[in-house]
Design a protein around this motif. Structure first.
Motif, PDB file in Angstrom:
ATOM      1  N   TYR A 377     -17.924 -22.744 -38.654  1.00 40.65           N
ATOM      2  CA  TYR A 377     -16.985 -23.124 -37.601  1.00 40.65           C
ATOM      3  C   TYR A 377     -17.482 -22.571 -36.271  1.00 40.65           C
ATOM      4  O   TYR A 377     -18.157 -21.547 -36.220  1.00 40.65           O
ATOM      5  CB  TYR A 377     -15.593 -22.542 -37.871  1.00 40.65           C
ATOM      6  CG  TYR A 377     -14.915 -23.038 -39.119  1.00 40.65           C
ATOM      7  CD1 TYR A 377     -14.854 -22.242 -40.258  1.00 40.65           C
ATOM      8  CD2 TYR A 377     -14.318 -24.287 -39.164  1.00 40.65           C
ATOM      9  CE1 TYR A 377     -14.221 -22.676 -41.410  1.00 40.65           C
ATOM     10  CE2 TYR A 377     -13.673 -24.737 -40.306  1.00 40.65           C
ATOM     11  CZ  TYR A 377     -13.636 -23.928 -41.427  1.00 40.65           C
ATOM     12  OH  TYR A 377     -13.007 -24.364 -42.563  1.00 40.65           O
ATOM     13  N   TYR A 379     -16.029 -20.755 -33.204  1.00 42.56           N
ATOM     14  CA  TYR A 379     -14.807 -20.095 -32.764  1.00 42.56           C
ATOM     15  C   TYR A 379     -15.104 -18.669 -32.338  1.00 42.56           C
ATOM     16  O   TYR A 379     -16.184 -18.127 -32.597  1.00 42.56           O
ATOM     17  CB  TYR A 379     -13.746 -20.094 -33.864  1.00 42.56           C
ATOM     18  CG  TYR A 379     -13.959 -19.086 -34.972  1.00 42.56           C
ATOM     19  CD1 TYR A 379     -13.283 -17.872 -34.972  1.00 42.56           C
ATOM     20  CD2 TYR A 379     -14.818 -19.359 -36.027  1.00 42.56           C
ATOM     21  CE1 TYR A 379     -13.478 -16.956 -35.993  1.00 42.56           C
ATOM     22  CE2 TYR A 379     -15.010 -18.454 -37.048  1.00 42.56           C
ATOM     23  CZ  TYR A 379     -14.332 -17.242 -37.024  1.00 42.56           C
ATOM     24  OH  TYR A 379     -14.534 -16.342 -38.038  1.00 42.56           O
ATOM     25  N   GLU A 391      -5.203 -25.037 -34.248  1.00 44.99           N
ATOM     26  CA  GLU A 391      -5.878 -24.929 -35.540  1.00 44.99           C
ATOM     27  C   GLU A 391      -6.442 -23.527 -35.714  1.00 44.99           C
ATOM     28  O   GLU A 391      -6.868 -22.893 -34.771  1.00 44.99           O
ATOM     29  CB  GLU A 391      -7.009 -25.956 -35.637  1.00 44.99           C
ATOM     30  CG  GLU A 391      -6.527 -27.381 -35.689  1.00 44.99           C
ATOM     31  CD  GLU A 391      -5.967 -27.764 -37.036  1.00 44.99           C
ATOM     32  OE1 GLU A 391      -5.977 -26.935 -37.940  1.00 44.99           O
ATOM     33  OE2 GLU A 391      -5.512 -28.899 -37.172  1.00 44.99           O
ATOM     34  N   GLY A 392      -6.471 -23.076 -36.943  1.00 47.29           N
ATOM     35  CA  GLY A 392      -7.085 -21.798 -37.254  1.00 47.29           C
ATOM     36  C   GLY A 392      -6.081 -20.695 -37.326  1.00 47.29           C
ATOM     37  O   GLY A 392      -5.816 -20.157 -38.383  1.00 47.29           O
ATOM     38  N   HIS A 398     -10.775 -21.876 -31.063  1.00 44.48           N
ATOM     39  CA  HIS A 398     -11.825 -22.877 -31.170  1.00 44.48           C
ATOM     40  C   HIS A 398     -12.035 -23.542 -29.819  1.00 44.48           C
ATOM     41  O   HIS A 398     -11.120 -23.608 -28.996  1.00 44.48           O
ATOM     42  CB  HIS A 398     -11.453 -23.952 -32.191  1.00 44.48           C
ATOM     43  CG  HIS A 398     -11.253 -23.438 -33.573  1.00 44.48           C
ATOM     44  ND1 HIS A 398     -12.292 -23.261 -34.453  1.00 44.48           N
ATOM     45  CD2 HIS A 398     -10.131 -23.058 -34.235  1.00 44.48           C
ATOM     46  CE1 HIS A 398     -11.825 -22.799 -35.602  1.00 44.48           C
ATOM     47  NE2 HIS A 398     -10.519 -22.670 -35.498  1.00 44.48           N
ATOM     48  N   SER A 422     -10.807 -27.807 -41.741  1.00 44.52           N
ATOM     49  CA  SER A 422     -10.578 -26.811 -40.700  1.00 44.52           C
ATOM     50  C   SER A 422     -10.054 -25.542 -41.349  1.00 44.52           C
ATOM     51  O   SER A 422      -9.823 -25.493 -42.550  1.00 44.52           O
ATOM     52  CB  SER A 422      -9.576 -27.331 -39.668  1.00 44.52           C
ATOM     53  OG  SER A 422      -8.274 -27.413 -40.251  1.00 44.52           O
ATOM     54  N   THR A 447     -12.490 -27.713 -33.987  1.00 44.31           N
ATOM     55  CA  THR A 447     -11.916 -26.933 -35.090  1.00 44.31           C
ATOM     56  C   THR A 447     -12.569 -27.237 -36.427  1.00 44.31           C
ATOM     57  O   THR A 447     -12.238 -26.594 -37.429  1.00 44.31           O
ATOM     58  CB  THR A 447     -10.410 -27.221 -35.221  1.00 44.31           C
ATOM     59  OG1 THR A 447     -10.228 -28.578 -35.652  1.00 44.31           O
ATOM     60  CG2 THR A 447      -9.682 -27.011 -33.904  1.00 44.31           C
TER      61      THR A 447
END
Length: 669
Positions: A377, A379, A391-392, A398, A422, A447
């Motif tokens: 990912y 981020y 998201e996350g 992100h 995700s 994401t």
């Protein structure tokens, strides 16, 4: 000099120095031990050059009389020294590393490690089917040798136990004498077992790594899925990337994936062609194209000791650019800044949220054909709410979108795979494969889990590939580097090979805390070549910054199956362990049919309980470099998991235990 320095530091005695000077084997053992100690000691001030010199001296000491001193023990040490030196020089001089691995096998034909490293290098540099066949043969040989050595050790242990049993309650001294007489290497009492245990561990590691690489090669081969999966089963893997993804070369045909189906409509992934005007494209390729360009050399990019690095730029508000900024107050724009703004405009045409982006984080990659990049990912972890729709969570931010601009491909390297997985969904039901083409830009939701698939088979070189004037090599009209002269090769510079060249930019609404590029200096030349100021907006040519962008749906291929469970039907009367491939989820969480009967969970539901970033999922399709870190503890997880995966938790636990042990030792002293 090294021996005397160690004596001054109190590491060895004067008597030991005299002994090593009289015995070349002892000198070589000391030199090799010192090299491996400095290599393993993260607190040492030794550098790669020092370690290479120690190993070279070790090799010279063992071979100074034309042969190899020390008999079998000397040959074994010579093999180890050559393998280790090969791993150190490989990222700069792959040809020299190949010579060292071959010489290591010549010194000790029963070395699994030497066969492993040579097979891995053949797989890395394969330019024809013969190279791949040679790689497979060497990897199988490494596994065979490791198995034979393990069997020999087991027989020796059983024989030793039988002898001890025959002695019964006899005299201990007699047993010690018998044990000593039976030791061909003349190991001292109490030292043999420890060395044998270490040897077994190294053999096991070599066998497992050879098995993994062979499984990867078979996964990429048509019609060998069952064979690959049996190897993966033996290593404890339960899931892998879909065989359709790993075995099929998406650059040269069509497979089970459908072209462009529902990909652009989703808004998650899109590809745009000819995004960069020619002046911007030429500027970027001239700065990053040659493998000996200052950007790569000054970052020691190919060294396995170099981890991920990126730089950040603060962007002007949407709509501001070279035409509206007061150059007298803030200084002129550079071509590079214009490039970032151009890519932001392209990304915004796919996702309008990018208009809010005020920060660009960028990095670049130059990869050989067979190298990929593990699933990860994009981020940062800082405890603040996530961007990109939340998201996350859990402090993960992100980018709004991430972009990949392919600068040069020439049929080299594999496609980019973006999945719909995700941090919130935890499993992938489908994915998109984007075929690299020069001046193509991929834009995808920031994401999403993504990776680079390695090129399948040998690197396909164009039949009309010929060096042009002054040694330049142009394929199509994309500059990819220069042919090395004999003098350059002897100096040990980076070797030129076909590369997949890409430039990545992540667009953030909030600061990702990436460092700004450094200023140019006598030591750093790359900032000047990449970030030079633009004389005027006319440098961009006739193309206007507000030009519309056209999405190419045919460049994105929808993949209906990203992951699959391992299938292995073992023969010889053993129990069959067949596992069906995982298909996309039917989005139903009800495990009962219309009659109310309980039914087995769908494959998609099974995935919800599986950590696809765990060690049980075979995603090892990344780089094939030597993996040898110089003067450094293993860095951040290549999966960019934020410390959440099993491997990172285990590493953190080991590090905490080591600190606790060191503190206890210091307190005891």
């Amino acid at each position: 000099e090294r021996l005397e320095a160690s004596w001054c530091a109190g590491e060895i005695s004067g008597a030991e120095i005299e002994e090593t000077e009289e015995n070349p084997l002892d000198s070589a053992v000391f030199l090799f031990s010192e090299a491996t100690r400095q290599l393993a000691d993260a607190n040492s001030d030794a550098n790669e050059r020092d370690i290479r010199q120690l190993l070279a001296c070790c090799i010279d000491t063992l071979t100074e009389k034309g042969g190899c001193v020390g008999g079998r023990e000397g040959s074994s040490l010579l093999c180890e020294a050559r393998v280790l030196l090969g791993r150190l020089v490989e990222w700069r001089q792959a040809t020299k590393a190949e010579q060292l691995y071959r010489a290591a096998i010549e010194a000790n034909p029963h070395s699994a490690e030497a066969h492993l490293q040579l097979g891995r290098l053949f797989l890395l540099r394969a330019s024809c089917e013969g190279d791949l066949s040679q790689a497979e043969e060497l990897l199988r040989k490494a596994m065979q040798i490791a198995e034979e050595n393990a069997s020999d050790e087991l027989c020796s242990e059983n024989a030793s136990n039988d002898e001890e049993g025959d002695d019964g309650d006899g005299d201990e001294d007699d047993k010690d004498d018998e044990s000593g007489d039976g030791d061909e290497d003349g190991d001292e009492e109490g030292g043999g077992d420890g060395e044998e245990e270490g040897y077994d561990e190294e053999e096991d590691d070599a066998a497992a790594e050879a098995c993994r690489l062979l499984a990867r090669l078979l996964c990429q081969s048509s019609g060998r899925r069952e064979e690959a999966h049996c190897l993966l089963t033996s290593l404890g893997y339960t899931h892998a990337l879909s065989h359709d993804l790993t075995s099929f070369d998406f650059l040269r045909g069509s497979g089970s994936a459908s072209f462009g189906e529902a990909a652009s409509a989703s808004g998650l992934v899109a590809a745009l062609d000819d995004v960069l005007p020619r002046p911007l494209l030429d500027h970027l390729t001239s700065a990053l194209g040659p493998q000996d360009a200052p950007f790569w050399m000054e970052h020691a990019y190919s060294s396995p000791a170099t981890g991920f690095f990126s730089y950040g730029h603060e962007l002007p508000a949407w709509g501001e650019g070279p035409a509206c900024r007061d150059a007298s107050k803030a200084g002129p724009f550079s071509l590079f800044e214009c490039l970032l703004l151009r890519l932001r405009e392209a990304a915004a045409s796919v996702n309008p949220m990018v208009e809010k982006a005020r920060y660009a984080e960028w990095w670049a990659h130059s990869r050989p054909h067979s190298s990929g990049h593990k699933a990860h990912y994009d981020y940062v972890f800082d405890g603040t709410p996530a961007e990109g729709g939340g998201e996350g969570g859990g402090g993960c931010r992100h980018p709004i979108v991430s972009t990949v601009t392919y600068l040069a491909t020439n049929g080299c390297g594999g496609p980019t795979l973006v999945t719909d997985q995700s941090m919130a969904s935890l499993h992938a039901t489908e994915g998109w494969v984007v075929v690299p083409e020069a001046n193509r830009t991929l834009v995808f939701d920031g994401t999403l889990l993504h990776c680079v698939l390695p090129g399948v088979g040998p690197c396909k070189r164009p039949p009309d590939e010929k060096p042009q004037d002054e040694g330049e090599d142009r394929r199509g009209d994309r500059f990819v580097g220069k042919k090395r002269t004999r003098e350059e090769a002897e100096k040990g510079g980076a070797e030129e090979e076909p590369r997949r060249l890409s430039f990545m930019v992540a667009f953030w609404e909030s600061d990702p805390r990436a460092p700004p590029p450094p200023r140019s200096s006598e030591e750093l030349k790359w900032p000047a070549s990449l970030l030079e100021p633009m004389a005027s907006s006319d440098s961009l040519g006739s193309q206007e910054s507000g030009q519309s962008f056209v999405v190419n749906p045919q460049a994105v291929r929808l993949v209906h199956r990203v992951w699959e469970r391992i299938e292995c039907r073992e023969s010889g009367g053993q129990e069959s362990r067949s596992r069906s491939a995982l298909e996309p989820s039917d989005n139903s969480r009800d495990n009962s049919n219309e009659s109310g009967e309980r039914k087995a969970p769908s494959p998609g539901q099974e995935l919800r309980d599986l950590d696809l970033l765990s060690e049980t999922c075979f995603t090892d399709f990344g780089s094939l470099n030597s993996g040898l870190l110089i003067n450094s503890i293993q860095g951040d997880c290549s999966l960019n998991c934020g410390g959440a995966c099993a491997a990172c938790r285990q590493a953190a636990a080991k590090q905490a235990a080591a600190k606790q042990s060191a503190a206890a030792t210091k307190e005891g002293e």
